[in-house]
Write a protein that holds these residues in place. Structure first.
Motif, mmCIF file in Angstrom:
data_model
loop_
_atom_site.group_PDB
_atom_site.id
_atom_site.type_symbol
_atom_site.label_atom_id
_atom_site.label_comp_id
_atom_site.label_asym_id
_atom_site.label_seq_id
_atom_site.Cartn_x
_atom_site.Cartn_y
_atom_site.Cartn_z
ATOM 1 N N CYS A 1 1.002 -1.328 -0.440
ATOM 2 C CA CYS A 1 -0.416 0.129 0.168
ATOM 3 C C CYS A 1 0.574 1.394 0.054
ATOM 4 O O CYS A 1 1.988 1.495 1.197
ATOM 5 C CB CYS A 1 -0.981 0.010 1.125
ATOM 6 N N LEU A 2 0.828 2.305 -0.893
ATOM 7 C CA LEU A 2 1.455 3.765 -1.458
ATOM 8 C C LEU A 2 0.902 4.842 -0.720
ATOM 9 O O LEU A 2 -0.778 5.045 -1.347
ATOM 10 C CB LEU A 2 2.346 3.333 -2.417
ATOM 11 N N ASP A 3 1.218 5.503 0.182
ATOM 12 C CA ASP A 3 0.171 6.964 0.169
ATOM 13 C C ASP A 3 1.245 7.783 0.111
ATOM 14 O O ASP A 3 1.789 7.615 0.666
ATOM 15 C CB ASP A 3 0.062 6.869 2.115
ATOM 16 N N GLY A 4 0.669 8.918 -0.067
ATOM 17 C CA GLY A 4 0.966 10.176 -0.882
ATOM 18 C C GLY A 4 0.034 10.853 -1.859
ATOM 19 O O GLY A 4 -1.247 10.587 -2.063
ATOM 20 N N ASP A 5 1.117 12.512 -1.528
ATOM 21 C CA ASP A 5 0.143 13.483 -3.275
ATOM 22 C C ASP A 5 -0.540 12.600 -4.487
ATOM 23 O O ASP A 5 0.161 11.544 -4.477
ATOM 24 C CB ASP A 5 0.555 14.646 -2.580
ATOM 25 N N SER A 6 -1.328 13.297 -4.428
ATOM 26 C CA SER A 6 -1.594 13.572 -6.040
ATOM 27 C C SER A 6 -0.354 13.322 -7.057
ATOM 28 O O SER A 6 0.215 14.706 -6.747
ATOM 29 C CB SER A 6 -2.984 14.052 -6.100
ATOM 30 N N GLY A 7 -0.324 12.639 -8.182
ATOM 31 C CA GLY A 7 0.784 12.713 -9.430
ATOM 32 C C GLY A 7 2.106 12.395 -8.790
ATOM 33 O O GLY A 7 2.903 12.977 -9.677
ATOM 34 N N THR A 8 2.532 11.728 -7.674
ATOM 35 C CA THR A 8 3.974 11.482 -6.894
ATOM 36 C C THR A 8 4.101 9.871 -7.618
ATOM 37 O O THR A 8 5.334 9.635 -7.009
ATOM 38 C CB THR A 8 3.838 11.142 -5.683
ATOM 39 N N GLY A 9 3.129 8.944 -8.089
ATOM 40 C CA GLY A 9 3.368 8.432 -9.111
ATOM 41 C C GLY A 9 3.653 6.429 -8.333
ATOM 42 O O GLY A 9 3.821 5.547 -8.173
ATOM 43 N N LYS A 10 2.992 7.210 -7.297
ATOM 44 C CA LYS A 10 1.878 5.513 -6.440
ATOM 45 C C LYS A 10 1.197 4.407 -7.626
ATOM 46 O O LYS A 10 1.993 3.425 -7.338
ATOM 47 C CB LYS A 10 1.059 5.885 -5.774
ATOM 48 N N SER A 11 0.485 4.698 -7.700
ATOM 49 C CA SER A 11 -0.051 3.683 -9.307
ATOM 50 C C SER A 11 1.213 3.396 -9.748
ATOM 51 O O SER A 11 1.057 2.047 -10.573
ATOM 52 C CB SER A 11 -0.746 4.335 -9.759
ATOM 53 N N ARG A 12 2.285 4.046 -10.423
ATOM 54 C CA ARG A 12 3.016 3.870 -11.210
ATOM 55 C C ARG A 12 4.235 2.963 -11.029
ATOM 56 O O ARG A 12 4.750 1.712 -11.270
ATOM 57 C CB ARG A 12 3.789 4.968 -12.038
ATOM 58 N N LEU A 13 3.881 2.352 -9.950
ATOM 59 C CA LEU A 13 5.245 2.032 -8.937
ATOM 60 C C LEU A 13 4.095 0.710 -8.251
ATOM 61 O O LEU A 13 4.810 -0.457 -8.685
ATOM 62 C CB LEU A 13 5.352 2.064 -7.674
ATOM 63 N N LEU A 14 3.183 0.543 -8.793
ATOM 64 C CA LEU A 14 2.200 -0.235 -7.492
ATOM 65 C C LEU A 14 1.947 -1.649 -8.998
ATOM 66 O O LEU A 14 2.591 -2.413 -9.405
ATOM 67 C CB LEU A 14 0.799 -0.406 -7.218
ATOM 68 N N ARG A 15 2.133 -0.770 -10.288
ATOM 69 C CA ARG A 15 1.934 -1.813 -11.884
ATOM 70 C C ARG A 15 3.079 -1.916 -12.199
ATOM 71 O O ARG A 15 3.292 -2.791 -12.477
ATOM 72 C CB ARG A 15 1.557 -0.678 -13.005
ATOM 73 N N GLY A 16 3.947 -1.253 -11.759
ATOM 74 C CA GLY A 16 5.897 -1.945 -11.729
ATOM 75 C C GLY A 16 6.100 -3.205 -11.220
ATOM 76 O O GLY A 16 6.146 -4.289 -11.470
ATOM 77 N N PHE A 17 5.470 -3.188 -9.823
ATOM 78 C CA PHE A 17 6.102 -4.022 -8.140
ATOM 79 C C PHE A 17 4.280 -5.417 -9.335
ATOM 80 O O PHE A 17 4.549 -6.435 -9.152
ATOM 81 C CB PHE A 17 4.783 -3.790 -7.666
#
Length: 70
Positions: A8-24
């Motif tokens: 689970c990644l938490d952070g502000d909008s546009g910081t790359g959370k979804s991109r990282l999770l898709r990579g994982f």
């Protein structure tokens, strides 16, 4: 990955959370692991329903389905 802990990644909008999770997720799927993408809202709803019913939620076809990678 071998321990089987959720990510689970938490952070502000546009910081790359979804991109990282898709990579994982892609790396895990390519390594032969099953992956599941679930929104926080869907997870909370399942947990609230399970708590109200005193049950353990069963995997649903929507969350237990294989994920196809591009």
């Amino acid at each position: 990955m071998h321990v089987g802990r959720p990510v689970c990644l938490d952070g502000d909008s546009g910081t790359g959370k979804s991109r990282l999770l898709r990579g994982f997720g892609t790396a895990a799927a390519e390594a032969g692991f099953r992956i599941c993408y679930v929104t926080a809202a869907a997870l909370v709803n399942e947990l609230v329903e399970a708590a109200n019913d005193s049950t353990c939620p069963e995997p649903s076809p929507a969350t237990d389905a294989p994920v196809s990678l591009p």
